[in-house]
Design a protein around this motif. Sequence first.
Motif, PDB file in Angstrom:
ATOM      1  N   LEU A  95      -2.021  -1.763   0.070  1.00 45.45           N
ATOM      2  CA  LEU A  95      -0.893  -2.672  -0.071  1.00 45.45           C
ATOM      3  C   LEU A  95      -1.354  -4.061  -0.470  1.00 45.45           C
ATOM      4  N   ALA A  96      -2.483  -4.492   0.087  1.00 48.18           N
ATOM      5  CA  ALA A  96      -2.975  -5.839  -0.207  1.00 48.18           C
ATOM      6  C   ALA A  96      -3.504  -5.945  -1.631  1.00 48.18           C
ATOM      7  N   ARG A  97      -4.100  -4.885  -2.123  1.00 46.29           N
ATOM      8  CA  ARG A  97      -4.659  -4.917  -3.471  1.00 46.29           C
ATOM      9  C   ARG A  97      -3.639  -4.548  -4.531  1.00 46.29           C
ATOM     10  N   ASN A  98      -2.724  -3.603  -4.200  1.00 47.87           N
ATOM     11  CA  ASN A  98      -1.692  -3.119  -5.119  1.00 47.87           C
ATOM     12  C   ASN A  98      -2.289  -2.765  -6.475  1.00 47.87           C
ATOM     13  N   PRO A  99      -3.150  -1.738  -6.531  1.00 46.13           N
ATOM     14  CA  PRO A  99      -3.814  -1.424  -7.808  1.00 46.13           C
ATOM     15  C   PRO A  99      -2.886  -0.828  -8.852  1.00 46.13           C
ATOM     16  N   PHE A 100      -1.638  -0.510  -8.479  1.00 46.77           N
ATOM     17  CA  PHE A 100      -0.728   0.138  -9.421  1.00 46.77           C
ATOM     18  C   PHE A 100       0.159  -0.844 -10.164  1.00 46.77           C
ATOM     19  N   ASP A 101       0.130  -2.127  -9.799  1.00 51.89           N
ATOM     20  CA  ASP A 101       1.010  -3.116 -10.426  1.00 51.89           C
ATOM     21  C   ASP A 101       0.314  -4.467 -10.377  1.00 51.89           C
ATOM     22  N   THR A 129       3.415  -7.602  -9.954  1.00 51.89           N
ATOM     23  CA  THR A 129       4.080  -7.885  -8.679  1.00 51.89           C
ATOM     24  C   THR A 129       3.147  -8.522  -7.684  1.00 51.89           C
ATOM     25  N   GLY A 130       1.887  -8.064  -7.653  1.00 51.74           N
ATOM     26  CA  GLY A 130       0.948  -8.607  -6.689  1.00 51.74           C
ATOM     27  C   GLY A 130       0.972  -7.838  -5.378  1.00 51.74           C
ATOM     28  N   PRO A 131       0.345  -8.381  -4.322  1.00 49.50           N
ATOM     29  CA  PRO A 131       0.279  -7.677  -3.031  1.00 49.50           C
ATOM     30  C   PRO A 131       1.666  -7.324  -2.522  1.00 49.50           C
ATOM     31  N   LEU A 132       1.781  -6.110  -1.967  1.00 53.31           N
ATOM     32  CA  LEU A 132       3.061  -5.661  -1.434  1.00 53.31           C
ATOM     33  C   LEU A 132       3.270  -6.088   0.007  1.00 53.31           C
ATOM     34  N   ASN A 133       2.216  -6.559   0.647  1.00 49.61           N
ATOM     35  CA  ASN A 133       2.344  -6.985   2.041  1.00 49.61           C
ATOM     36  C   ASN A 133       2.272  -8.494   2.179  1.00 49.61           C
ATOM     37  N   ALA A 134       2.478  -9.214   1.047  1.00 53.20           N
ATOM     38  CA  ALA A 134       2.420 -10.667   1.109  1.00 53.20           C
ATOM     39  C   ALA A 134       3.584 -11.201   1.931  1.00 53.20           C
ATOM     40  N   VAL A 135       3.290 -12.131   2.780  1.00 56.75           N
ATOM     41  CA  VAL A 135       4.308 -12.733   3.640  1.00 56.75           C
ATOM     42  C   VAL A 135       4.871 -13.963   2.929  1.00 56.75           C
ATOM     43  N   SER A 168      -5.190   3.322   7.981  1.00 51.24           N
ATOM     44  CA  SER A 168      -4.194   2.310   7.642  1.00 51.24           C
ATOM     45  C   SER A 168      -4.120   2.160   6.126  1.00 51.24           C
ATOM     46  N   ALA A 169      -2.910   1.876   5.608  1.00 48.14           N
ATOM     47  CA  ALA A 169      -2.693   1.679   4.169  1.00 48.14           C
ATOM     48  C   ALA A 169      -2.723   0.212   3.779  1.00 48.14           C
ATOM     49  N   GLU A 170      -3.109  -0.668   4.690  1.00 46.71           N
ATOM     50  CA  GLU A 170      -3.118  -2.096   4.405  1.00 46.71           C
ATOM     51  C   GLU A 170      -4.008  -2.464   3.210  1.00 46.71           C
ATOM     52  N   PRO A 171      -5.219  -1.883   3.077  1.00 46.56           N
ATOM     53  CA  PRO A 171      -6.037  -2.241   1.901  1.00 46.56           C
ATOM     54  C   PRO A 171      -5.347  -1.946   0.565  1.00 46.56           C
TER      55      PRO A 171
END
Length: 331
Positions: free
Chosen positions: A75-81, A84-90, A70-73
């Motif tokens: 997306l949640a950390r978003n080490p490239f930006d 913007t912050g987490p990409l999976n934030a609801v 899974s890519a969730e870790p």
Amino acid sequence: MAFDVLLKKYWPAVVLTLLALVAFFQARGATQLLSSALSLDERALVAAPARTAPDPEEVERLRRMQEPKSAEPILARNPFDSVTGPLNAVPIEGLEPTKPDLSDPLAAPSCDGVRAAIISESTDPEWSMAALQGPGEPAPKLRRVGDDMGGKQVTFIGFNPRKNSPSVWLLSGSSLCQALLFAEQQPVPQPGAAAAQVTPDVQPPPSGGPTTVPAEIASKIQKISDSEFNVDRSAVDKILENQAELMRSARIVPEQKDGKVVGIRLFGIRPDTLLGTLGLQNGDRLEAINGFTMASPEKALEMYARLRTAGNLNVKLNRRGSPATIDYHIK
């Protein structure tokens, strides 16, 4: 012959005997073979080391290897930006960023700690400028729309008809405030005198109109001719410190020709005002100062920054359609 007779007579017994011997030897060989196999297993069991319990970390590693990836870790950390912050934030329903109240900007409160030294309003927003001094700043700095000042952004430079004063509106988050050029000053009570009672809804009318140049500045400006002046250095310092009052009547309008800005037209100049004392006339088009053309706000700002330390100023004008030059010798 006797042997043949005996063989024929006892042939069945001979065959049975041979079969019995074959069966005996076959059974004996199978028994030895089975015994050998059993003895090997016993020796192997004795020689084999005792089996230990499985390593929990190894079991967990094998379990994770078998789980679906899974890519969730990431997306949640978003080490490239980091912005913007987490990409999976609801997004939280019902929560929206607070917007500034722009329904009545003329009534915006005064900006704490911000002083407007000079405000130059233009029909072109890019040419509108203001010298603002914020908290902790030793002197005013020229700013335009979009510039930052102590965490506040210059949003608009214009005239506030309700206050009868040029003003600069600054925005910080959802908070809008303004810095008035001619802010009303509260009277300082004299020692031993009773403070005057001021009715809240009765305010003195704000001052306006052109301001005559003070004698202490006018005396340090020597006119040699219509195109040449000697100016004392101390007068320049006083002019820069009191721009708001001395330049209150001046208005500038960028003038274009063939789609390009060729200079700034000066209005509101009277003979007894500062610019009039310096030889400028109402309607003059300022084109260049010390080689810095007035064709862009950036050049005008750069010239303003050099004004305090300049030794000579060569001003090129267009006066009633004809070129003109004024030289100022600063000593």
